[in-house]
Write an enzyme that holds these catalytic residues in place. Sequence first.
Site, PDB file in Angstrom:
ATOM      1  CG  LEU A 169      -2.050  -0.635   1.591  1.00  0.00           C
ATOM      2  CD1 LEU A 169      -3.046  -0.976   2.645  1.00  0.00           C
ATOM      3  CD2 LEU A 169      -2.981  -1.170   0.047  1.00  0.00           C
ATOM      4  CG  ASP A 170       0.023   5.072  -2.010  1.00  0.00           C
ATOM      5  OD1 ASP A 170      -0.325   5.772  -0.904  1.00  0.00           O
ATOM      6  OD2 ASP A 170      -1.368   4.546  -1.992  1.00  0.00           O
ATOM      7  CB  ALA A 171       3.693   6.333   2.322  1.00  0.00           C
TER       8      ALA A 171
ATOM      9  CB  THR B  93      -3.030   4.168   0.288  1.00  0.00           C
ATOM     10  OG1 THR B  93      -2.990   4.654  -0.255  1.00  0.00           O
ATOM     11  CG2 THR B  93      -3.780   3.391   0.601  1.00  0.00           C
TER      12      THR B  93
END
Length: 279
Positions: free
Chosen positions: A112-114, A116
């Site tokens: 998951l991107d930072a 999210t």
Amino acid sequence: MTSDNAADDGIRLQKVLASAGVASRRVSEDLIVAGRVRVNGTVVTELGRRIHPETDLVAVDNVAVQLDNTKLYLMLNKPAGVYSSMRDERGRTDLSYWAEQYEERIFNVGRLDAETTGLLIMTNDGDLAHTLAHPSFGVAKTYIAKVEGRVSPQTIAQLTRGIDLEDGPIAADKARLMTSASDSTSSLVEITLHSGRNRIVRRMLDAVGHPVIDLVRRQFGPLHLGTLQIGQIRPLTSAELGQVLTLSRDGADRNAENSADEDSRTDPATGPEKNDGGR
């Protein structure tokens, strides 16, 4: 007298089921006799059947059973600002805080991107991690996005119909409008897709004119975040684990079948069959 653990013959199936926590040995025997247990895809009804837990695959009522007690399966509700890495090379906040709580060497399934938040699986099962994370296995993920502006039904239809991004076309498997603020400043959108492309949900919503304000992943395959609080981690329940293992094994089987089909279409003299795209 022959031992249940005879190396040459394996271990009695009912003992393996009991050790895996499926049921007591007596109840496991009932399950076998009732034809509810499969070994390597084949129904087994003989109480004398022995298996090798290291290599044989067992399912009860078509739900996979994990026979290796050294495997660990966890669900984390990842907070914002945490990078999906066991050790971030730039020293930013990463997943090591949660990984260090366990003796086993665990790692994250996908990313998951930072910014999210939401559901992230952590495990020490490399085979399962590969199956669940690889886009070719088509595991669906569901997100809830708070976006700028008031989203119209036409925009929802556009997301499922497909849009063009710089790295190719993409379409949501499902999308729906959850709420739209009366003052038109923001909306909540639920979107489901199986793509693993980088920041794909954010890029899709930006492309239709509704940049993401907040994004949370609520579902990964059969797993739901439920009431797990941000920053909390817990083991999967036995029911969740069975669902995930079944999904993983089914995906691996489909991939093997597809590979076999591709091999069958390959002529050693001319090479693989090619599709000209209708040109």
